[in-house]
Write a protein that holds these residues in place. Structure first.
Motif, PDB file in Angstrom:
ATOM      1  N   ILE A 306     -30.861  19.941 -13.933  1.00  0.00           N
ATOM      2  CA  ILE A 306     -30.099  18.745 -14.285  1.00  0.00           C
ATOM      3  C   ILE A 306     -28.654  18.878 -13.820  1.00  0.00           C
ATOM      4  O   ILE A 306     -28.086  17.958 -13.206  1.00  0.00           O
ATOM      5  N   ILE A 307     -28.050  20.031 -14.075  1.00  0.00           N
ATOM      6  CA  ILE A 307     -26.652  20.245 -13.709  1.00  0.00           C
ATOM      7  C   ILE A 307     -26.471  20.142 -12.197  1.00  0.00           C
ATOM      8  O   ILE A 307     -25.547  19.483 -11.707  1.00  0.00           O
ATOM      9  N   ILE A 308     -27.356  20.789 -11.438  1.00  0.00           N
ATOM     10  CA  ILE A 308     -27.256  20.762  -9.975  1.00  0.00           C
ATOM     11  C   ILE A 308     -27.446  19.338  -9.449  1.00  0.00           C
ATOM     12  O   ILE A 308     -26.705  18.866  -8.583  1.00  0.00           O
ATOM     13  N   HIS A 309     -28.452  18.653  -9.993  1.00  0.00           N
ATOM     14  CA  HIS A 309     -28.710  17.274  -9.565  1.00  0.00           C
ATOM     15  C   HIS A 309     -27.503  16.381  -9.814  1.00  0.00           C
ATOM     16  O   HIS A 309     -27.063  15.633  -8.924  1.00  0.00           O
ATOM     17  N   LEU A 310     -26.918  16.468 -11.006  1.00  0.00           N
ATOM     18  CA  LEU A 310     -25.813  15.584 -11.352  1.00  0.00           C
ATOM     19  C   LEU A 310     -24.533  15.950 -10.615  1.00  0.00           C
ATOM     20  O   LEU A 310     -23.706  15.074 -10.334  1.00  0.00           O
ATOM     21  N   ALA A 311     -24.358  17.226 -10.291  1.00  0.00           N
ATOM     22  CA  ALA A 311     -23.172  17.628  -9.533  1.00  0.00           C
ATOM     23  C   ALA A 311     -23.127  16.934  -8.178  1.00  0.00           C
ATOM     24  O   ALA A 311     -22.069  16.478  -7.729  1.00  0.00           O
ATOM     25  N   GLY A 312     -24.283  16.834  -7.510  1.00  0.00           N
ATOM     26  CA  GLY A 312     -24.346  16.133  -6.227  1.00  0.00           C
ATOM     27  C   GLY A 312     -24.392  14.632  -6.395  1.00  0.00           C
ATOM     28  O   GLY A 312     -23.706  13.891  -5.684  1.00  0.00           O
ATOM     29  N   ALA A 313     -25.184  14.143  -7.367  1.00  0.00           N
ATOM     30  CA  ALA A 313     -25.341  12.705  -7.556  1.00  0.00           C
ATOM     31  C   ALA A 313     -24.022  12.056  -7.971  1.00  0.00           C
ATOM     32  O   ALA A 313     -23.754  10.898  -7.627  1.00  0.00           O
ATOM     33  N   TYR A 314     -23.186  12.783  -8.691  1.00  0.00           N
ATOM     34  CA  TYR A 314     -21.865  12.273  -9.093  1.00  0.00           C
ATOM     35  C   TYR A 314     -21.085  11.806  -7.870  1.00  0.00           C
ATOM     36  O   TYR A 314     -20.517  10.716  -7.858  1.00  0.00           O
ATOM     37  N   GLN A 315     -21.068  12.625  -6.820  1.00  0.00           N
ATOM     38  CA  GLN A 315     -20.302  12.265  -5.635  1.00  0.00           C
ATOM     39  C   GLN A 315     -20.917  11.087  -4.881  1.00  0.00           C
ATOM     40  O   GLN A 315     -20.207  10.268  -4.299  1.00  0.00           O
ATOM     41  N   VAL A 316     -22.236  10.991  -4.888  1.00  0.00           N
ATOM     42  CA  VAL A 316     -22.903   9.863  -4.230  1.00  0.00           C
ATOM     43  C   VAL A 316     -22.470   8.543  -4.870  1.00  0.00           C
ATOM     44  O   VAL A 316     -22.248   7.540  -4.192  1.00  0.00           O
ATOM     45  N   TYR A 317     -22.320   8.542  -6.210  1.00  0.00           N
ATOM     46  CA  TYR A 317     -21.881   7.336  -6.900  1.00  0.00           C
ATOM     47  C   TYR A 317     -20.370   7.152  -6.826  1.00  0.00           C
ATOM     48  O   TYR A 317     -19.869   6.025  -6.874  1.00  0.00           O
ATOM     49  N   ALA A 318     -19.614   8.250  -6.713  1.00  0.00           N
ATOM     50  CA  ALA A 318     -18.156   8.154  -6.686  1.00  0.00           C
ATOM     51  C   ALA A 318     -17.621   7.737  -5.323  1.00  0.00           C
ATOM     52  O   ALA A 318     -16.598   7.051  -5.232  1.00  0.00           O
ATOM     53  N   GLN A 319     -18.292   8.138  -4.237  1.00  0.00           N
ATOM     54  CA  GLN A 319     -17.777   7.878  -2.899  1.00  0.00           C
ATOM     55  C   GLN A 319     -17.536   6.393  -2.609  1.00  0.00           C
ATOM     56  O   GLN A 319     -16.518   6.046  -1.999  1.00  0.00           O
ATOM     57  N   PRO A 320     -18.430   5.474  -3.013  1.00  0.00           N
ATOM     58  CA  PRO A 320     -18.135   4.047  -2.773  1.00  0.00           C
ATOM     59  C   PRO A 320     -16.868   3.576  -3.493  1.00  0.00           C
ATOM     60  O   PRO A 320     -16.134   2.727  -2.963  1.00  0.00           O
TER      61      PRO A 320
END
Length: 458
Positions: A306-320
């Protein structure tokens, strides 16, 4: 890289199977952790019906949205490469503004939810090892605020990397880890159900709660389920990867049927088996509520995923969000050195050349992430925050805009039977979103009365 010209469509290699994989990867995420609790709020009859209802609405509106990929004709029209482009083509400036606000609020809310979820999983790893060593009755205190700050610091570092959302390995890791913790959670629920040999739960749901609490929790559960199904804001992005012929909307509808169908089967399995395993005492987060103590290492693996997934997914949502804001300030102050002057330095063991950044990128992204982390620390309530995010994003992005664009595209006249059906569907979903929002805010308000500031509710 997405092509913006019609003649480059032949370079697109997406198929119904790749689109199905993208849909499943986009839908299945941290929302699955609350499904057993959500089913518990409704019981054995209404719970599965609600899951199926969201599935049907999501699929139907996805088919409407797939037809809006091209304008004005869904097969031969001009391509819309993003959700807001489709809204701009079919609706007016007011709707474009509303769509922008809905998208960016939903994106930012997701970042707050991801911060809370990641910190909750970090705590679960620490407590799981502590319980294994000292027994299940040990206190094992852990600072949630400190772990949120650690997660925020990681995001500050990642936010300075260029085009992180386009790195292939990030998508691979995100998909692998999301499936990893989802299937571990399902497996642990099956094992617990088999271990006690009975189907727990009731026909009407959480029987131990007061009528008022049951009503608020049911509304909150609607938001949690809506959060678990939401993917409309990336549907057109996925459709933009598809090759043609056949027509992209036809391929996308098939992919939506397969993707949402597979997701629904998985959600029903996890939600219902989790409810059978725990009954009305199902934890709000299936992997951190300590319905499972052993095998402690497997619980740890799931939470690390979960931690690894959210660490990367956070940036995918933040970049826009970063891109939009930085475009605005760059156009407003075209001569400012703080915004435009680029600095570079070499990063050891990389092949991508020197890393470039601007002071504005370093400072503004850091401030944004720290603010997001602060809000997560002030509102550290897993189910309530996920429910509020799901409620705010479900109606406008998954229902209202797809329905409105379809009415405009098909030129359905006001008062016609189909117009009444579509507007009725939109109105019912609006009521669900409003109710879920009220339930989420009520739960946050209730928890704030008893919460210690900056202490994660566990």
């Amino acid at each position: 890289m997405r092509k913006d010209v019609e003649g480059a469509d032949h370079e697109k290699q997406g198929t119904v199977w790749s689109a199905t994989a993208h849909i499943v990867a986009a839908v299945i995420g941290s929302g699955v952790l609350a499904l057993a609790w959500s089913v518990a709020q409704f019981g054995w009859i209404v719970g599965p019906i609600v899951l199926l209802g969201f599935s049907c609405v999501t699929y139907y509106t996805s088919t409407l949205l797939a037809n809006c990929y091209r304008y004005p004709d869904p097969v031969n029209g001009e391509v819309n490469h993003a959700y807001i482009d489709a809204v701009r083509s079919y609706l007016g400036p007011r709707e474009v503004l509303l769509c922008g606000w809905a998208q960016y609020i939903n994106l930012w809310g997701t970042l707050v939810g991801y911060t809370i979820t990641a910190a909750t999983s970090m705590i679960a790893v620490q407590r799981s090892n502590c319980f294994h060593r000292y027994g299940h009755g040990a206190r094992c205190p852990t600072s949630g605020s400190t772990l949120m700050l650690v997660f925020g610091f990681i995001q500050v570092v990642l936010s300075q990397l260029p085009s992180l959302e386009n790195i292939t390995w990030l998508s691979v890791v995100a998909v692998a880890t999301s499936f990893g913790y989802s299937f571990i959670g399902l497996g642990l629920c099956v094992a617990k159900w088999v271990s006690h040999g009975e189907v727990k739960g009731t026909l009407s749901g959480s029987s131990g709660a007061s009528p008022d609490d049951r009503a608020w929790n049911a509304l909150l559960a609607l938001g949690n389920i809506a959060f678990a199904y939401t993917f409309a804001d990336v549907l057109i992005e996925i459709q933009s990867t598809l090759k043609s012929p056949p027509a992209e909307n036809k391929t996308m509808k098939t992919a939506a049927f397969y993707g949402i169908g597979l997701t629904t089967i998985f959600y029903l399995s996890l939600g219902c088996i989790g409810y059978a395993a725990f009954g009305n005492d199902a934890p709000g987060n299936i992997l951190t509520g300590f319905g499972f103590y052993e095998p402690f290492w497997l619980v740890d693996v799931a939470n690390i995923c979960i931690i690894i997934h959210l660490a990367g997914a956070y940036q995918v949502y933040a970049q826009p969000i970063f891109a939009r804001f930085e475009e605005q300030i760059a156009s407003r102050w075209p001569e400012a050195k703080f915004i435009h002057r680029t600095y570079s330095f070499s990063v050891p063991f990389t092949r991508n050349g020197p890393l470039s950044f601007t002071l504005s990128k370093l400072v503004l992204r850091t401030i944004f992430i720290l603010f997001t982390t602060l809000v997560a620390m002030l509102l550290p309530f897993f189910n309530a925050v996920l429910g509020l995010i799901g409620a705010l994003g479900f109606w406008p992005l998954s229902v209202y805009f797809p329905v409105s664009m379809h009415i405009s595209q098909a030129k359905i006249r006001t008062g016609a039977p189909k117009w009444l059906w579509l507007q009725g569907l939109s109105f019912v979903c609006l009521l669900i979103s409003v109710g879920a929002s009220i339930g989420s805010v009520a739960d946050i308000t209730k928890n704030l009365k008893n919460a210690v500031p900056f202490k994660l509710q566990y």
